[in-house]
Structure formats: structure tokens, C-alpha cells
Design a protein around this motif. Structure first.
Motif, PDB file in Angstrom:
ATOM      1  N   GLU A   7       0.845  -1.200   0.000  1.00 15.21           N
ATOM      2  CA  GLU A   7       0.000   0.000   0.000  1.00 15.21           C
ATOM      3  C   GLU A   7       0.876   1.244   0.000  1.00 15.21           C
ATOM      4  O   GLU A   7       1.756   1.392   0.858  1.00 15.21           O
ATOM      5  N   SER A   8       0.635   2.140  -0.961  1.00 14.16           N
ATOM      6  CA  SER A   8       1.418   3.377  -1.015  1.00 14.16           C
ATOM      7  C   SER A   8       0.553   4.609  -1.219  1.00 14.16           C
ATOM      8  O   SER A   8       1.068   5.724  -1.275  1.00 14.16           O
ATOM      9  N   ILE A   9      -0.770   4.426  -1.341  1.00 17.87           N
ATOM     10  CA  ILE A   9      -1.670   5.551  -1.567  1.00 17.87           C
ATOM     11  C   ILE A   9      -2.029   6.204  -0.234  1.00 17.87           C
ATOM     12  O   ILE A   9      -2.462   5.525   0.696  1.00 17.87           O
ATOM     13  N   VAL A  10      -1.848   7.524  -0.158  1.00 24.93           N
ATOM     14  CA  VAL A  10      -2.271   8.273   1.024  1.00 24.93           C
ATOM     15  C   VAL A  10      -3.766   8.498   0.897  1.00 24.93           C
ATOM     16  O   VAL A  10      -4.231   9.170  -0.027  1.00 24.93           O
ATOM     17  N   MET A  11      -4.543   7.915   1.817  1.00 25.95           N
ATOM     18  CA  MET A  11      -5.993   7.841   1.650  1.00 25.95           C
ATOM     19  C   MET A  11      -6.716   8.985   2.345  1.00 25.95           C
ATOM     20  O   MET A  11      -6.592   9.158   3.554  1.00 25.95           O
ATOM     21  N   PRO A  12      -7.529   9.767   1.621  1.00 28.47           N
ATOM     22  CA  PRO A  12      -8.230  10.893   2.233  1.00 28.47           C
ATOM     23  C   PRO A  12      -9.548  10.510   2.879  1.00 28.47           C
ATOM     24  O   PRO A  12     -10.054  11.237   3.718  1.00 28.47           O
ATOM     25  N   ALA A  13     -10.159   9.396   2.474  1.00 26.46           N
ATOM     26  CA  ALA A  13     -11.511   9.074   2.931  1.00 26.46           C
ATOM     27  C   ALA A  13     -11.608   7.624   3.361  1.00 26.46           C
ATOM     28  O   ALA A  13     -10.637   6.880   3.329  1.00 26.46           O
ATOM     29  N   GLY A  14     -12.831   7.223   3.735  1.00 22.50           N
ATOM     30  CA  GLY A  14     -13.019   5.963   4.423  1.00 22.50           C
ATOM     31  C   GLY A  14     -12.967   4.708   3.592  1.00 22.50           C
ATOM     32  O   GLY A  14     -12.561   3.667   4.087  1.00 22.50           O
ATOM     33  N   HIS A  15     -13.362   4.751   2.319  1.00 23.16           N
ATOM     34  CA  HIS A  15     -13.529   3.504   1.592  1.00 23.16           C
ATOM     35  C   HIS A  15     -12.215   2.807   1.265  1.00 23.16           C
ATOM     36  O   HIS A  15     -12.124   1.586   1.323  1.00 23.16           O
ATOM     37  N   GLU A  16     -11.192   3.590   0.918  1.00 25.97           N
ATOM     38  CA  GLU A  16      -9.899   2.966   0.661  1.00 25.97           C
ATOM     39  C   GLU A  16      -9.362   2.308   1.925  1.00 25.97           C
ATOM     40  O   GLU A  16      -8.773   1.231   1.884  1.00 25.97           O
ATOM     41  N   VAL A  17      -9.564   2.975   3.045  1.00 20.71           N
ATOM     42  CA  VAL A  17      -9.152   2.423   4.336  1.00 20.71           C
ATOM     43  C   VAL A  17      -9.898   1.125   4.613  1.00 20.71           C
ATOM     44  O   VAL A  17      -9.304   0.124   5.029  1.00 20.71           O
ATOM     45  N   GLU A  18     -11.199   1.132   4.380  1.00 24.81           N
ATOM     46  CA  GLU A  18     -12.009  -0.052   4.648  1.00 24.81           C
ATOM     47  C   GLU A  18     -11.688  -1.199   3.687  1.00 24.81           C
ATOM     48  O   GLU A  18     -11.775  -2.363   4.056  1.00 24.81           O
ATOM     49  N   PHE A  19     -11.317  -0.879   2.450  1.00 27.85           N
ATOM     50  CA  PHE A  19     -10.970  -1.934   1.500  1.00 27.85           C
ATOM     51  C   PHE A  19      -9.761  -2.714   1.997  1.00 27.85           C
ATOM     52  O   PHE A  19      -9.735  -3.953   1.939  1.00 27.85           O
TER      53      PHE A  19
END
Length: 385
Positions: A7-19
């Protein structure tokens, strides 16, 4: 298997985190050992309660709030670092720190980077997941898959509703995977279909102008409901322009007691509580990209057993198979208001239809099936589809 999630994407919102959490928790449930491979100082939004290995090559890069020129420069820097992260991941694989690698969210740029890196000759299987293929990117995507065809341990999966890729039928490294539902993991409850009085409608997620919020709000205040109804509008914003626009709407509609605005980025249990407190998820997003890229909010609505009111281009295959809600008519405020009236006023009558559709969709798009398919690809058991 010990499966590394790169994982290298800096996530701004919840769905990427939840995935990523879906991957971690379901890998564990199926007897595997997930480990994160991330750049140094990676800003995790959640504690995934799993091992972490840090990659050489520099820190992760965010595009949030930057202008076009700086974004162009950052994209070049990100590619340089991505190649270095892939090289570092290959070293770790050679050291026996994983049995397989999954890149949860990638693109044709990621395929270009992997070909320039040592990871193309990885000693362990690598799976890159693309979340929907836009027509404008399809030629580049096909070219990217073909360019990696000779590397036996590199696999590419199109994650979404698209299953027809005749251009790639001779590529054993290509696969298609259905997206997963999102569920309220932290609340300790098993979602079931239910609803309140007044009926609670919810508009959630990262706010962008393309999401047609003002169009929907105008229709909502014009609709004539025969049953009590409440509306919650939650928005997480990344750019200042979107933040200002959300605040403008909140001020404009502040006089309506049935409408509540929440300008906040919700994560984890706070996000789940707000979603579970609603009865219907509203998604009148008029963007063509949702025909190809799976909407995380649609699959959240399904996983939380909440009927949806959605734009017709949003994964239309789901509504065609399962009665999980209704597709909206966006040609005018008047017609949308009339449809919103029908949807709300007949909700109780159609409740059993919605319930049956949600049960069927949850079975097909389960998180368990997602991870089974990923593991099947990594083990060489799934060659196509």
C-alpha cells in the motif's frame, strides 16, 4: 500463506481504508497471515492489527490540495518512488518475508512502473488490482497487461462489474473480480434489513461538485411526502473549492428542519454508526465513470442492508439482477422530485422486495468471495474470470 499488502496511496476518505481492512480481516479468517508493505512513515488511518514492513524509496505522496503544475511534478516523483518501492518489495520477497504480494489499488501507471522495477521478476506471485477500467484508459490498460504477459508471477485483475475483455483472452495473467460489500465491522452487529419512522435518508461520502448534491436538495424540498422523512447530508472534502461549496449548500438549506448537514471526514466506528442510523442511502451521482468504476457507496449500501436510490449509470448490472433500490431520473428537478416522492411514499409496500434483493446481492458480492478469488489467483487456481 503470508500475503503482503503493498500500500502506497495516502488515503483521504473511508472507503480505501475499509478496503484494506476487508483484505486483512478476511485473509485472517481464511487462515492466511497478512503483512503490510508500505513506505517509511506511512500515515495509516486505522490500526489494522497486523505486521508492517517498511519499504525503501521515500515517503508516500499525496496530491491533496495541490495545483496542476505541482501535481504534474509530484506524479513524476511518485513514479520514481513507486519503482523504488517495488524494488524494495522484491528484496523482501527474496528474503522470504512473504509468499505473495497484493497491490490493492493500482492503475496502468502502476503496470508501467512494475515493468521498470525488479518486481517484474518477483520470486512470489504478485496481484495488481485495478478498480474499474474507463474507456479512455482501456487501450493503455490492455497494453499494460500484454507488456507483463511474459512475467509468470505478475497478475492483473480488473475489479468491478466488467467481465468482457476479448482483447485479453490469450493473457493467462489477466483476471476479473467482483467488488466486495462493506460492512459495519466495529459495531459488533450483523446488519439486517430494517427502517425507522420517520424514514431516514442519508447522503454520504467524499463530496465533489459532480455528485449533484444541489440538484438533489432542490428535488427533496419540492417533493411532497405522505410519510415523515429526514435527510442527513455528510460530506468529507479534500480541496478548498469543494469545502467552500459544501458550506455554501449547508447555509443555503439551513432553514429546513428535516435536513441536517455534517461536514466531517468519518472513519471507523463513527462512519459505521452514521450509516447504520439511516434507512436509505442516496447516490444521485451523475458521473459516467461510475458505469465502469464500482461505487464504494453502492456496495456499502448493500453490505449495510440499506436500499439505495442511485443514478442509472452506477453499476447498472447490480440493479438489473437484484432489487436493492431504484435508479433515479436526473433529467429535471421536477421529475426527480416526483420519483423521490414515489420511492419514499411506497417504501413500506416494497420493503420485502428490497430485503430479498439485498440478501441476494450480499451473497454474490461477499468479502469472503473477494479474498477467495484473490487467493485462487495467487495460487494459480484461477486463470480467467
Amino acid at each position: 500463506m503470508r500475503i503482503a499488502i503493498l500500500e502506497s496511496i495516502v488515503m483521504p476518505a473511508g472507503h480505501e481504508v475499509e478496503f484494506d481492512r476487508i483484505l486483512v480481516e478476511n485473509m485472517k479468517l481464511q487462515g492466511h497471515s497478512p503483512v503490510f508493505f508500505v513506505p517509511k512513515n506511512y500515515p495509516f488511518k486505522l490500526d489494522y492489527k497486523t505486521d508492517v514492513e517498511y519499504l525503501d524509496g521515500g515517503e508516500a505522496i499525496s496530491y491533496a490540495g495541490v495545483g496542476k503544475l505541482k501535481k504534474l511534478w509530484l506524479s513524476l516523483l511518485r513514479e520514481k518512488r513507486r519503482i523504488a518501492w517495488f524494488d524494495s518489495a522484491c528484496v523482501k520477497a527474496k528474503q522470504g518475508k512473504c509468499d505473495a504480494i497484493v497491490i490493492p489499488t493500482s492503475s496502468w501507471r502502476g503496470m508501467r512502473s512494475i515493468k521498470k522495477s525488479d518486481l517484474k521478476n518477483s520470486p512470489v506471485p504478485v496481484l495488481m488490482q485495478m478498480h474499474g477500467i474507463m474507456p479512455s484508459d482501456r487501450a493503455k490498460f490492455v497494453e499494460g497487461v500484454r507488456s507483463l504477459k511474459q512475467y509468470k508471477n505478475i497478475h492483473i485483475a480488473a475489479l468491478g462489474m466488467q467481465t468482457e475483455f476479448p482483447e485479453l483472452e490469450d493473457c493467462p495473467n489477466f483476471h476479473t473480480i467482483f467488488p466486495p460489500v462493506y460492512i459495519p465491522t466495529d459495531l459488533g452487529v450483523k446488519p439486517e434489513f430494517d427502517f425507522h419512522d420517520p424514514l431516514r435518508l442519508g447522503f454520504f461520502g467524499q463530496y465533489r461538485k459532480e455528485k449533484n448534491l444541489e440538484f438533489f436538495l432542490e428535488a427533496f424540498i419540492k417533493a411532497k411526502f405522505t410519510t415523515p422523512v429526514e435527510l442527513l447530508v455528510q460530506g468529507a472534502t479534500v480541496t478548498q473549492e469543494d469545502s467552500d461549496d459544501f458550506e455554501r449548500l449547508a447555509k443555503k438549506y439551513s432553514g429546513y428542519s428535516s435536513i441536517k448537514f455534517l461536514h466531517k471526514n468519518l472513519l471507523g466506528i463513527e462512519w459505521q454508526k452514521e450509516l447504520m442510523g439511516c434507512d436509505v442511502i442516496l447516490m444521485p451521482y451523475g458521473a459516467e465513470r461510475y458505469r465502469y468504476q464500482p461505487s464504494a457507496m453502492l456496495f456499502t449500501g448493500i453490505g449495510y442492508f440499506k436500499p439505495v436510490l442511485q443514478s442509472p449509470e452506477m453499476s447498472p448490472e447490480v440493479l438489473a439482477e437484484f432489487k436493492v433500490g431504484e435508479a433515479v431520473e436526473l433529467d429535471s428537478v421536477k421529475s426527480f422530485a416526483a420519483q423521490l416522492e414515489r420511492f419514499v411514499n411506497t417504501f413500506k409496500e416494497k420493503a420485502e422486495e428490497y430485503k430479498a434483493g439485498l440478501i441476494g446481492a450480499n451473497e454474490k458480492y461477499s468479502q469472503e468471495n473477494l479474498v477467495k478469488n484473490i487467493v485462487g489467483i495467487l495460487r494459480g487456481e484461477l486463470q480467467w474470470g
